[in-house]
Every structure is written in structure tokens, then in C-alpha cells.
Design a protein around this motif. Structure first.
Motif, PDB file in Angstrom:
ATOM      1  N   VAL A 201      -8.378  14.891  -8.538  1.00 31.80           N
ATOM      2  CA  VAL A 201      -7.584  14.574  -9.751  1.00 31.80           C
ATOM      3  C   VAL A 201      -8.160  14.291 -11.118  1.00 31.80           C
ATOM      4  CG1 VAL A 201      -6.388  12.384 -10.525  1.00 31.80           C
ATOM      5  CG2 VAL A 201      -5.961  12.708  -8.123  1.00 31.80           C
ATOM      6  N   SER A 202      -9.432  13.845 -10.857  1.00 32.78           N
ATOM      7  CA  SER A 202     -10.200  13.989 -12.388  1.00 32.78           C
ATOM      8  C   SER A 202     -10.285  15.450 -12.836  1.00 32.78           C
ATOM      9  CB  SER A 202     -11.485  13.233 -12.029  1.00 32.78           C
ATOM     10  OG  SER A 202     -11.757  11.980 -11.453  1.00 32.78           O
ATOM     11  N   GLY A 203     -10.435  16.344 -11.893  1.00 30.22           N
ATOM     12  CA  GLY A 203     -10.604  17.596 -12.322  1.00 30.22           C
ATOM     13  C   GLY A 203      -9.405  18.134 -12.749  1.00 30.22           C
ATOM     14  N   LEU A 204      -8.128  17.626 -12.233  1.00 23.77           N
ATOM     15  CA  LEU A 204      -6.902  18.322 -12.738  1.00 23.77           C
ATOM     16  C   LEU A 204      -6.511  17.594 -13.943  1.00 23.77           C
ATOM     17  CD1 LEU A 204      -3.635  18.298 -10.566  1.00 23.77           C
ATOM     18  CD2 LEU A 204      -3.518  16.860 -12.934  1.00 23.77           C
ATOM     19  N   ALA A 420       3.195  -2.101 -21.321  1.00 19.22           N
ATOM     20  CA  ALA A 420       4.268  -1.927 -20.300  1.00 19.22           C
ATOM     21  C   ALA A 420       4.497  -0.613 -19.557  1.00 19.22           C
ATOM     22  CB  ALA A 420       5.684  -2.429 -20.960  1.00 19.22           C
ATOM     23  N   TYR A 421       4.254   0.535 -20.527  1.00 19.85           N
ATOM     24  CA  TYR A 421       4.450   1.808 -20.129  1.00 19.85           C
ATOM     25  C   TYR A 421       3.355   2.068 -19.050  1.00 19.85           C
ATOM     26  CZ  TYR A 421       3.806   6.997 -20.200  1.00 19.85           C
ATOM     27  OH  TYR A 421       3.857   8.420 -19.739  1.00 19.85           O
ATOM     28  N   HIS A 422       2.170   1.718 -19.032  1.00 22.40           N
ATOM     29  CA  HIS A 422       1.121   1.886 -18.195  1.00 22.40           C
ATOM     30  C   HIS A 422       1.249   0.969 -16.839  1.00 22.40           C
ATOM     31  CE1 HIS A 422      -1.506   3.437 -21.467  1.00 22.40           C
ATOM     32  NE2 HIS A 422      -0.903   4.540 -20.993  1.00 22.40           N
ATOM     33  N   SER A 429      -0.851   5.562 -16.302  1.00 24.88           N
ATOM     34  CA  SER A 429      -2.308   5.111 -16.797  1.00 24.88           C
ATOM     35  C   SER A 429      -3.291   6.413 -16.394  1.00 24.88           C
ATOM     36  CB  SER A 429      -2.724   3.976 -15.724  1.00 24.88           C
ATOM     37  OG  SER A 429      -2.911   4.310 -14.452  1.00 24.88           O
ATOM     38  N   LEU A 430      -2.882   7.562 -15.778  1.00 29.17           N
ATOM     39  CA  LEU A 430      -3.683   8.529 -15.719  1.00 29.17           C
ATOM     40  C   LEU A 430      -3.315   9.594 -16.770  1.00 29.17           C
ATOM     41  CD1 LEU A 430      -3.580   8.960 -11.891  1.00 29.17           C
ATOM     42  CD2 LEU A 430      -5.360   8.121 -13.312  1.00 29.17           C
ATOM     43  N   GLY A 431      -2.390   9.272 -17.647  1.00 25.97           N
ATOM     44  CA  GLY A 431      -1.937  10.227 -18.443  1.00 25.97           C
ATOM     45  C   GLY A 431      -0.686  11.198 -17.862  1.00 25.97           C
ATOM     46  N   LEU A 432      -0.032  10.948 -16.839  1.00 28.51           N
ATOM     47  CA  LEU A 432       0.820  11.755 -15.890  1.00 28.51           C
ATOM     48  C   LEU A 432       2.197  10.866 -15.973  1.00 28.51           C
ATOM     49  CD1 LEU A 432      -1.274  13.408 -13.471  1.00 28.51           C
ATOM     50  CD2 LEU A 432      -0.540  14.355 -15.222  1.00 28.51           C
ATOM     51  N   GLY A 433       2.571  10.000 -16.953  1.00 31.34           N
ATOM     52  CA  GLY A 433       3.473   9.279 -16.781  1.00 31.34           C
ATOM     53  C   GLY A 433       4.872   9.787 -16.967  1.00 31.34           C
ATOM     54  N   TRP A 434       4.877  11.208 -17.295  1.00 28.21           N
ATOM     55  CA  TRP A 434       6.075  11.869 -17.331  1.00 28.21           C
ATOM     56  C   TRP A 434       6.420  12.576 -16.163  1.00 28.21           C
ATOM     57  CZ3 TRP A 434       5.426  17.051 -15.780  1.00 28.21           C
ATOM     58  CH2 TRP A 434       3.949  17.295 -15.582  1.00 28.21           C
ATOM     59  N   VAL A 435       5.916  12.381 -15.026  1.00 25.64           N
ATOM     60  CA  VAL A 435       6.052  13.349 -13.791  1.00 25.64           C
ATOM     61  C   VAL A 435       7.272  12.708 -13.318  1.00 25.64           C
ATOM     62  CG1 VAL A 435       4.996  13.870 -11.689  1.00 25.64           C
ATOM     63  CG2 VAL A 435       3.667  14.161 -13.527  1.00 25.64           C
ATOM     64  N   VAL A 436       7.221  11.307 -13.185  1.00 24.11           N
ATOM     65  CA  VAL A 436       8.584  10.751 -12.277  1.00 24.11           C
ATOM     66  C   VAL A 436       9.718  10.869 -12.913  1.00 24.11           C
ATOM     67  CG1 VAL A 436       9.440   8.844 -11.151  1.00 24.11           C
ATOM     68  CG2 VAL A 436       6.989   9.518 -10.849  1.00 24.11           C
ATOM     69  N   PRO A 437       9.696  10.449 -14.310  1.00 22.54           N
ATOM     70  CA  PRO A 437      10.925  10.637 -15.285  1.00 22.54           C
ATOM     71  C   PRO A 437      11.365  12.240 -15.302  1.00 22.54           C
ATOM     72  CG  PRO A 437       9.414   9.312 -16.133  1.00 22.54           C
ATOM     73  CD  PRO A 437       8.813   9.757 -15.025  1.00 22.54           C
ATOM     74  N   THR A 438      10.429  12.999 -15.539  1.00 20.03           N
ATOM     75  CA  THR A 438      10.870  14.422 -15.514  1.00 20.03           C
ATOM     76  C   THR A 438      11.765  14.996 -14.115  1.00 20.03           C
ATOM     77  OG1 THR A 438       9.076  14.956 -16.935  1.00 20.03           O
ATOM     78  CG2 THR A 438      10.080  16.852 -15.603  1.00 20.03           C
ATOM     79  N   PHE A 439      11.232  14.749 -12.829  1.00 19.83           N
ATOM     80  CA  PHE A 439      11.956  14.973 -11.729  1.00 19.83           C
ATOM     81  C   PHE A 439      13.065  14.190 -11.655  1.00 19.83           C
ATOM     82  CE2 PHE A 439       7.951  17.152 -10.892  1.00 19.83           C
ATOM     83  CZ  PHE A 439       8.340  18.393 -10.301  1.00 19.83           C
TER      84      PHE A 439
END
Length: 465
Positions: A201-204, A420-422, A429-439
Motif C-alpha cells: 500500500v505504501s508503494g502504491l 470529518a472526511y478522514h 486518511s490514506l489519500g484515497l477517499g475518492w475510491v468508494v464515492p467514485t464507484f
């Protein structure tokens, strides 16, 4: 006899292979810049004996996402960034094109190429008192040459794909051969904390910082034009672009793994560096001595110069398409002159404010890639495009705020919103908060589309024309 690259009639197998190799080299040369060279080296030092899993994660975001960007351009038969985003709406497509090109172009990416080349190739050999005038003269020559070599769009394939990138890869191969024949030591070094349990995950996330998926969407207009210039069109154009993109990404993956391994080996002789640029300089210096600084300077300059050529050409091509009354040459002059000015007028401040915009654009780019690869030909494509982007915009804005300078993040309202967002959005918190809303937006768009709330097939086709 005519150069094989200029033949546009019936093509032999030999010519097709040559075209594939040169277009692959062009694509690689345009997007593989200084960040692609130094991030993996530092990653290897951070990951230690977990270098392999970290490199795998880096390859997903640093190579797979860019490959998907190329495929999105291919399957939609887009002739640039505007075409790709147009199903969302004409205004959105124009705004997205402008934001992407200004950010990775003259307001951030392009000036940084010249600044990096100066820091690595010239500054080490120049007395400190001449830094300002040296930077001025170097960037003038850098962008002057970039302009000269991109005036004729048809020559870009030859300059980058056939010559400059080939020299770059040969020099990089020399570093790999010397380093792997005489490794600095073993690979049993303790990883840093972030890479002890979540190395993939850190590498990603480290590869996410290359922003290559955004860059390749913007650069698509240039390599599509290059393939057209070879006489390919329709299905042949799509097939060659897809093959060339896949080959260039495959080479990039090998280079990434080699660079990560270099960094992991280096811990036997070197301490953990502040960044990948320092690490790469120390590694090359270890193997090549005083000559190493000059060698690395040439290597980095070639890497960033081919990227600069791709950026200024794609900027001019896409803006000429969006504003056809202004010529390609006029836009080319605009971006090269502006890049020169920014590189010499506080690049650090520009970077501080441009990075948040990149954090906004990356989720929007990946969302656009997702819908382009899956529903672009469906009669209800319009509603899926719109819903997916609509659900991506808000988390992308939050990621932009999170990456903003302290003057923004220290505001009480921003602190409250980001906390609140994190806390409540998965992966935020990983900088990938867009993933779930996008799908979520993507699947909601599919449901609405299939149940009748969609643009007609004619509207979907019209959005591409």
C-alpha cells in the motif's frame, strides 16, 4: 531513400515493427521524467528487505494506471483530452483540459523539468554567485531548444522516439549493468515503519505521486497525432497505439523494479537519504566517482527534456483544438515562454500551490478512465459519466485541501471538514477517499441508465463529435 518513419503507404512487417518500437519510445520518453527516475530509488531505501512488495505497489499506480489511461484514449478513439471528457459536458471538458494542461504544463510540470535539469547538470559545476544568471541562461536554452524541436509536429516522433529517449535508455542501462554486476551489498535491511506491515500500500501511494495517469491523458493528443503521421488510421491506429503503450509501460515496470532494487542495495554502503535525487546522486557517485555527477546530469537532462517536449507540444495541440482561431505555433510560444518565466520566478511557490491542484485532478482523471474503459459506447453513457464525476468531485476537493499549504490547512473550517472526511470516508486518511464515492457514483449511474434515466444513443454519439 526515404526514412522508414516517413513511409505512409502499404507497410511491411519490418516497418510495422519499427513503428511500434519508435512510438513506444516516444510514449516512454514523453512521460518518464525526473520523478519517475528518483521516486523508486528512494522507495527502495525506505522499503529495505520489503523492496519487492513495495515495488509491486508502486508499479500498480505508477504503471498500471498510466496504461489504463492510454487504453482509455484508444478505446474511445479520442483525439485529445477534450474529446475524452466531453461526454461529461462541454464546459466540464474545457475546464478539465485547461486545469490539467496549466498544472502539468507551464504552471508546474514544464518549468520543473528545466529546474531539475539545471540543479542536476549545471549547478554542481557552477560557483554559487552565478546561480541566478546560470539558471536564466540555461532555461532560455532549454526552452528555446524545446520550442525549436516541436515547431514541426511531425518531427517529434523522430527526435524523441528515435534519438533522445534511446540515448537516455542506453545511459540508464549502463548504470544498471555496472550496479548489478557489482552490488553494494545484500537486501536484508530493516524497512522504515510505513513499509514494515503495509509495504504494498505504501508503494502504491508513492507511485500515485508520479501523477502519470493525468500526464498521459494530457499527452495522448501528441502520440495519437504521431501515429496518424505514420499513415495509420481507424483500427490500425488504435491497435498500434495500444501495443506501443503496453510495450512502453512494460519497459517502465522493468526500470522501476531496477531502480527500487538499486535503492535497496545502497543501504549497505549509504545511509537513508532525504530524497531520491540525493540517493541517486550518491549511488552514481559511488560507481563512477567524479565523472558520476556529469553522467547523472546528462541522464537526468535527457529524461526531463523529452518530457518537456511532450508537455509543450500536447499543450499547444489541445489548446489549438479548443481555441482553433489561435494557431498551434502561437500556443507553443505561449507555453514555452510562460514555462521559462515561471522557472525563473519562484518555482517553489508555484509548486506549493500546484500540488494541491494535482491532488484534485488525479481522482477526476481516474474516474474518467474508469467510465471511458467501460461504458463509452453504451446508449446511457452520458448519465454514468456525469454521476461518476459528480460523486468524485467532492472527495477530490477534500484531497486538494489536505495537500494545500499551511495557510489553507490551518483554517478552522478546513481543519473541521478534513477531520470529518478522514474519520468517516473509507481510505480518506490514506489519500484515497475518492475510491468508494467514485464507484458508488459509477454503479448508481449504471442503475439509472439501465432503468431509463439516460441520454439517447444519438446524444452519446454527438458528445464524441
Amino acid at each position: 531513400m526515404k526514412d522508414d518513419l516517413d513511409l505512409t503507404g502499404e507497410k511491411s512487417t519490418k516497418q510495422k515493427v519499427l513503428h511500434l518500437l519508435v512510438v513506444s519510445s516516444l510514449i516512454f520518453g514523453m512521460f518518464f521524467g525526473s520523478g519517475n527516475l528518483i521516486f523508486p530509488v528512494h522507495l527502495g531505501q525506505l522499503a529495505g528487505n520489503n523492496w519487492l512488495s513495495a515495488a509491486f505497489g508502486f508499479a500498480i499506480s505508477g504503471s498500471l494506471f498510466p496504461l489504463l489511461a492510454i487504453m482509455a484514449v484508444v478505446v474511445t478513439k479520442s483525439d485529445g483530452l477534450y474529446d475524452l471528457a466531453r461526454p461529461v459536458g462541454k464546459f466540464y471538458a474545457a475546464l478539465f483540459l485547461v486545469l490539467v494542461h496549466l498544472t502539468i504544463g507551464p504552471l508546474f510540470g514544464t518549468p520543473r523539468t528545466a529546474a531539475t535539469a539545471f540543479q542536476m547538470a549545471v549547478q554542481p559545476f557552477l560557483p554559487a554567485k552565478f546561480d541566478t544568471v546560470g539558471m536564466l541562461l540555461f532555461t532560455a536554452a532549454f526552452f528555446g531548444l524545446a520550442y525549436t524541436l516541436t515547431v514541426h509536429q511531425s518531427q517529434l516522433l523522430k527526435y524523441v522516439g528515435k534519438y533522445l529517449n534511446t540515448i537516455f535508455l542506453v545511459l540508464l542501462a549502463i548504470v544498471f549493468v555496472v550496479a548489478f554486476l557489482h552490488p553494494m551489498g545484500g537486501l536484508n535491511h530493516m524497512p522504515t515503519q510505513a513499509y514494515q506491515t503495509n509495504s504494498t500500500v505504501s508503494g502504491l501511494l508513492e507511485g500515485y505521486n508520479t501523477v502519470d495517469a493525468v500526464a498521459l491523458l494530457a499527452l495522448s493528443v501528441t502520440f495519437v497525432h504521431a501515429v496518424k503521421g505514420l499513415g495509420y488510421k481507424d483500427r490500425e491506429l488504435s491497435v498500434l497505439t495500444a501495443k506501443a503503450g503496453s510495450l512502453s509501460i512494460a519497459v517502465e515496470v522493468l526500470v522501476y523494479f531496477g531502480l527500487v532494487l538499486l535503492g535497496a542495495f545502497s543501504l549497505s554502503k549509504l545511509t537513508l537519504s532525504a530524497n531520491g535525487g540525493v540517493a541517486l546522486s550518491q549511488i552514481v557517485g559511488y560507481y563512477f566517482g567524479r565523472f558520476g555527477a556529469a553522467f547523472l546530469g546528462v541522464l537526468v537532462t535527457l529524461g526531463v527534456f523529452t518530457t518537456a517536449m511532450g508537455l509543450v507540444a500536447s499543450f499547444a495541440q489541445d489548446f489549438h483544438k479548443l481555441f482553433p482561431k489561435v494557431s498551434y505555433l502561437a500556443w507553443l510560444r505561449t507555453t514555452t515562454i510562460l514555462s521559462f518565466v515561471v522557472a525563473n520566478a519562484g518555482l517553489d511557490n508555484i509548486i506549493a500551490w500546484s500540488l494541491p491542484v494535482l491532488m484534485l485532478l488525479y481522482p477526476l482523471s481516474l474516474a474518467l478512465i474508469l467510465v471511458s474503459l467501460t461504458v463509452h459506447a453504451k446508449p446511457y453513457a452520458g448519465v454514468v459519466y456525469k454521476m461518476t464525476i459528480a460523486f468524485t468531485v467532492l472527495p477530490a476537493i477534500f484531497d486538494m485541501l489536505n495537500a494545500s499549504p499551511a495557510a489553507v490547512t490551518n483554517m478552522n473550517l478546513v481543519k473541521t471538514v478534513l477531520a470529518a472526511y478522514h474519520q468517516y470516508v473509507p481510505l480518506a486518511s490514506l489519500g484515497l477517499g475518492w475510491v468508494v464515492p467514485t464507484f458508488a457514483g459509477f454503479f448508481l449511474g449504471l442503475v439509472l441508465g439501465k432503468f431509463g434515466v439516460f441520454a439517447s444513443a444519438d446524444e452519446a454519439v454527438e458528445s464524441r463529435n
